[in-house]
Write a protein that holds these residues in place. Structure first.
Motif, short mmCIF file in Angstrom:
data_model
loop_
_atom_site.label_atom_id
_atom_site.label_comp_id
_atom_site.label_asym_id
_atom_site.label_seq_id
_atom_site.Cartn_x
_atom_site.Cartn_y
_atom_site.Cartn_z
N ASP A 32 0.85 -1.18 0.00
CA ASP A 32 0.00 0.00 0.00
C ASP A 32 0.89 1.23 0.00
O ASP A 32 2.12 1.14 -0.08
CB ASP A 32 -0.97 0.00 1.18
CG ASP A 32 -2.35 0.52 0.80
OD1 ASP A 32 -2.43 1.69 0.36
OD2 ASP A 32 -3.34 -0.23 0.91
N ASP A 50 -4.64 5.69 2.23
CA ASP A 50 -5.48 5.00 1.24
C ASP A 50 -5.92 5.90 0.09
O ASP A 50 -6.67 5.47 -0.79
CB ASP A 50 -6.69 4.37 1.92
CG ASP A 50 -7.68 5.40 2.47
OD1 ASP A 50 -7.43 6.62 2.33
OD2 ASP A 50 -8.71 5.00 3.05
N GLN A 89 -7.46 0.60 -1.87
CA GLN A 89 -6.38 0.87 -0.92
C GLN A 89 -6.92 0.84 0.49
O GLN A 89 -8.14 0.91 0.70
CB GLN A 89 -5.71 2.21 -1.23
CG GLN A 89 -4.90 2.22 -2.50
CD GLN A 89 -4.20 3.56 -2.71
OE1 GLN A 89 -4.44 4.26 -3.67
NE2 GLN A 89 -3.31 3.90 -1.78
#
Length: 336
Positions: free
Chosen positions: A285, A307, A314
């Motif tokens: 990520d 994210d 994500q």
């Protein structure tokens, strides 16, 4: 009467504001929680990632669609503060058993702009004085550093270093750490000083928000293709840096490097030695936050991911590792 009619006509026929949209803001009335994750999703029993030993990991979750986007973190191993890249944040306490309590959502009380647009409060890095509780936040788009009272209760001071003003809006101050001796280290996101290679960096002799604070230039050389996103000081004075790379084929890849600044001279270059890489089959990520905690004589590393408000593609991850540099080289992943 004419004024009243004019106002009514404007309200009825003039379209709504058509400028830049307001930055997304999490609703403080909607809570958040965590759920456990494994470092190797297909093999949860695997714990070793080169020089790191995975201890535990969590996914931060909320029913609020605007929750997430965390780019910076401070923690003492129990109390956490995470800051988004839009001037908002969360705080909570996390027990060793994995219980989250005292969760709260907040906004920075002040910043470079009004906060209407995301770039007004593009807060990318944060550091803290553990003694006083004061916090410093680096804003990428404006290349400013602000100091806040403990708990972000109020803004105390700000600065716009002339050296940082040379950095582009979208590759400005991305990483910042306060060293134990009181100095501050700031790195930009991959833009080099003229005539040099590596990411441009500044070392401030003290609080960068103080007037005319002295600073010296240096460069940080990340692994090929990577840019630094955050950094922290290890107990022995070395720096640990999280670096990011993105491409359409592999998505986000991250690696941790350790740099020894003791031989660094003004205008010189410090090189990062890779100790771990987050690529398939590990969790991958957009890791942007790092913190170092001493616990029972061991060095623990916390990582947080941004994210980009792109759930479910994500995630907002929070991972804890123990640093063990005696393990095999970073390119090799072994079983527990």
């Amino acid at each position: 009467m004419r004024l009243w009619l004019s106002a009514l006509l404007l309200y009825t026929f003039v379209p709504a504001w058509s400028g830049a949209p307001r930055a997304r803001e999490a609703d403080p009335r909607i809570g958040f929680s965590i759920e456990p994750v494994a470092l190797f999703p297909e093999a949860p029993q695997r714990k070793r990632l080169s020089a790191l030993r995975f201890l535990r990991g969590y996914r931060l979750i909320s029913a609020d669609a605007n929750f997430g986007g965390f780019s910076a973190m401070t923690t003492d191993g129990a109390r956490f503060t995470l800051l988004t890249d839009g001037g908002q944040g969360i705080g909570f306490t996390l027990s060793h058993a994995g219980k989250l309590t005292d969760g709260r959502t907040f906004r920075l009380p002040a910043g470079p702009g009004t906060g209407w647009q995301k770039r007004d409060r593009d807060s990318e890095a944060m550091t803290i004085d553990p003694t006083s509780g004061r916090l410093w936040v680096a804003f990428e788009h404006s290349n400013q550093i602000w100091r806040y009272a403990p708990g972000f209760s109020r803004a105390e001071a700000m600065s716009a270093s002339p050296m940082m003003a040379l950095w582009a809006d979208n590759s400005g101050a991305e990483s910042m750490m306060r060293l134990r001796d009181g100095r501050f280290v700031v790195l930009n996101e991959g833009e080099s000083w003229p005539g040099q290679s590596g990411s441009a960096g500044l070392i401030f002799a003290g609080d960068p928000t103080r007037a005319k604070q002295a600073s010296v230039r240096f460069s940080y050389l990340a692994p090929t293709g990577f840019d630094p996103t955050d950094s922290a000081e290890l107990p022995d004075g070395r720096w640990i840096i999280v670096n990011r790379r993105f491409d359409l084929r592999h998505g986000f890849t991250a690696c941790l490097t350790i740099a020894d600044p003791r031989a660094l001279k003004p205008g010189g270059t410090v090189r990062g030695r890779e100790i771990a890489r987050f690529s398939a089959p590990t969790l991958q990520d957009n890791f942007e936050g790092i913190a170092v905690v001493r616990h029972k004589g061991a060095t623990h590393i916390w990582l947080a991911s941004d994210d980009n408000s792109l759930r479910p593609w994500q995630q907002s991850l929070l991972l804890e590792f123990r640093l063990d540099e005696a393990k095999p080289s970073p390119r090799r992943i072994t079983k527990p």
